[in-house]
Design an enzyme around this catalytic site. Structure first.
Site: not given
Length: 393
Positions: A75, A204, A296, A300, A388
């Site tokens: 991704h 998200y 979550p 991580k 990220y």
């Protein structure tokens, strides 16, 4: 009583313990893994699936990355949906070419289990009444019962990879450890289904009804989450109710293209931030969830466990092959420096994207301003992307 002797005793056969065992095995070191659950139970755990580039590279280093590279989904970015509008965070462009890999934790565990089994290494599943002691001496040991037979395992070192509720951290004297914790007033209701993902990248979504996340495990298996009160019961959520609520929280394009189907698994996971300091106690070393938990939201948890394992495996290899204890002496400090940065990021992203109904209106305004800034600022998005994909090891 049956007795065993090994160099490194690993408590816990989750991905952290198995990865540590595999890395040490490839360096010629002897390990025994003790796990209180069955191997089937370990493989049935539904967990995260977004691997940082450093975690994927570590799987390669452990010699178990072939299937991950063949089946994992690279991704280059993800999307933040706010007010019904999606905003793409281009990870590759913002983070110097680094990306993430979508590959389920269950598959990571399966690959590591297969490698350990093929090498004929000892893993004691369904070990009851596991106790550890002597880690403040030169001969730490564990006692357990395996298939009705009492066992004693002595080792040079013990690696506590047995999770938040495991025996290893619980065995440390209270005065020797400092615990830090934040419990959030909500959880994530997750649903796994054999349906194609609603989008090629994760979404998200911040919505007045609550946060949602559209994720995946493969091109044909999806994982979706809804923010729910921490008191919510999974029994109260039929599949239809879940799908209807998810659709209501998505942007119009995603809602229109959502493919629904029967759930393979549903569960409610509470959200907490947790850190135990230090992560070394004599010859006992904590790693992964035994030492820290993150919400979550930032993906991580597994990645932090992998970085712990990287530091610990390097330190143990240096001890045995080079006669140096520098890595062991600095293990806790090295891990915690990275842990707290990941805790900060996970807390920040959770605070940014979730509804906090009990907070005053002033806090809600600040949250909206922060989100507006992130969506409008290249510098803020670069910081988001850098965290990220994973900070450097």
């Amino acid at each position: 009583m049956k007795t065993l002797r090994t160099q490194v005793l690993i408590v816990g056969a989750g991905p952290a313990g198995l990865l540590l065992g595999q890395l040490l095995h490839r360096a010629g070191l002897d390990t025994v893994i003790v796990e209180r659950q069955s191997d089937e139970h370990v493989l049935s755990r539904i967990r995260a699936g977004v691997l940082e580039q450093g975690t994927a590279d570590l799987m390669d280093e452990a010699g178990v990355g072939q299937r991950m590279r063949a089946e994992g989904l690279v991704h280059d970015g993800f999307e933040l949906a706010v007010g019904g509008v999606r905003h793409r965070i281009d990870l590759r462009a913002l983070a110097g070419g680094r990306t993430v890999l979508v590959y389920g934790q269950t598959e990571v565990t399966r690959d590591l289990m297969s490698a350990r089994s093929a090498a004929g290494l000892i893993t004691l599943y369904e070990a009851a009444d596991v106790r550890i002691d002597g880690f403040d001496t030169s001969t730490p040991r564990a006692h357990c019962i395996v298939r009705g037979e009492p066992m004693e395992i002595t080792a040079d070192f013990i690696a506590g990879c047995d999770g938040f509720h495991g025996v290893c951290r619980a065995s440390v004297p209270a005065g020797a450890i400092q615990l830090y914790e934040k419990v959030y007033p909500f959880g994530w209701l997750g649903l796994l289904s054999d349906t194609p993902p609603v989008s090629e990248e994760l979404i998200y979504s911040r919505h007045a009804r609550g946060f949602s996340l559209c994720s995946m495990r493969s091109a044909t298996r999806s994982r979706y989450y809804l923010q729910v009160p921490s008191t919510e019961r999974v029994e109260d959520w039929s599949d239809d109710r879940f799908w209807d609520e998810l659709r209501a929280r998505l942007d119009p394009e995603a809602a229109g293209s959502l493919v629904t189907g029967p759930s393979l698994e549903k569960s409610v996971a509470p959200l907490r931030s947790f850190v135990a300091e230090p992560m070394r106690f004599g010859r006992l070393f904590l790693a992964g969830d035994a030492a820290h938990i993150v919400p979550p939201t930032g993906a991580k948890g597994l990645n932090l466990a992998a970085s712990d394992v990287r530091y610990l495996s390097q330190a143990l290899i240096e001890h045995y092959l080079e006669g140096s204890d520098a890595g062991l002496d600095h293990y806790s400090a090295r891990c915690l420096a990275r842990v707290w940065k990941a805790e900060r990021f996970s807390w920040w992203l959770t605070s940014l994207m979730h509804n906090f109904d009990q907070e005053p209106a002033f806090q809600a305004k600040l949250q909206a301003a922060e989100l507006d800034y992130v969506l409008a600022s290249d510098a803020a998005q670069r910081a988001l992307a850098e965290n990220y994909v994973g900070l450097p090891l």
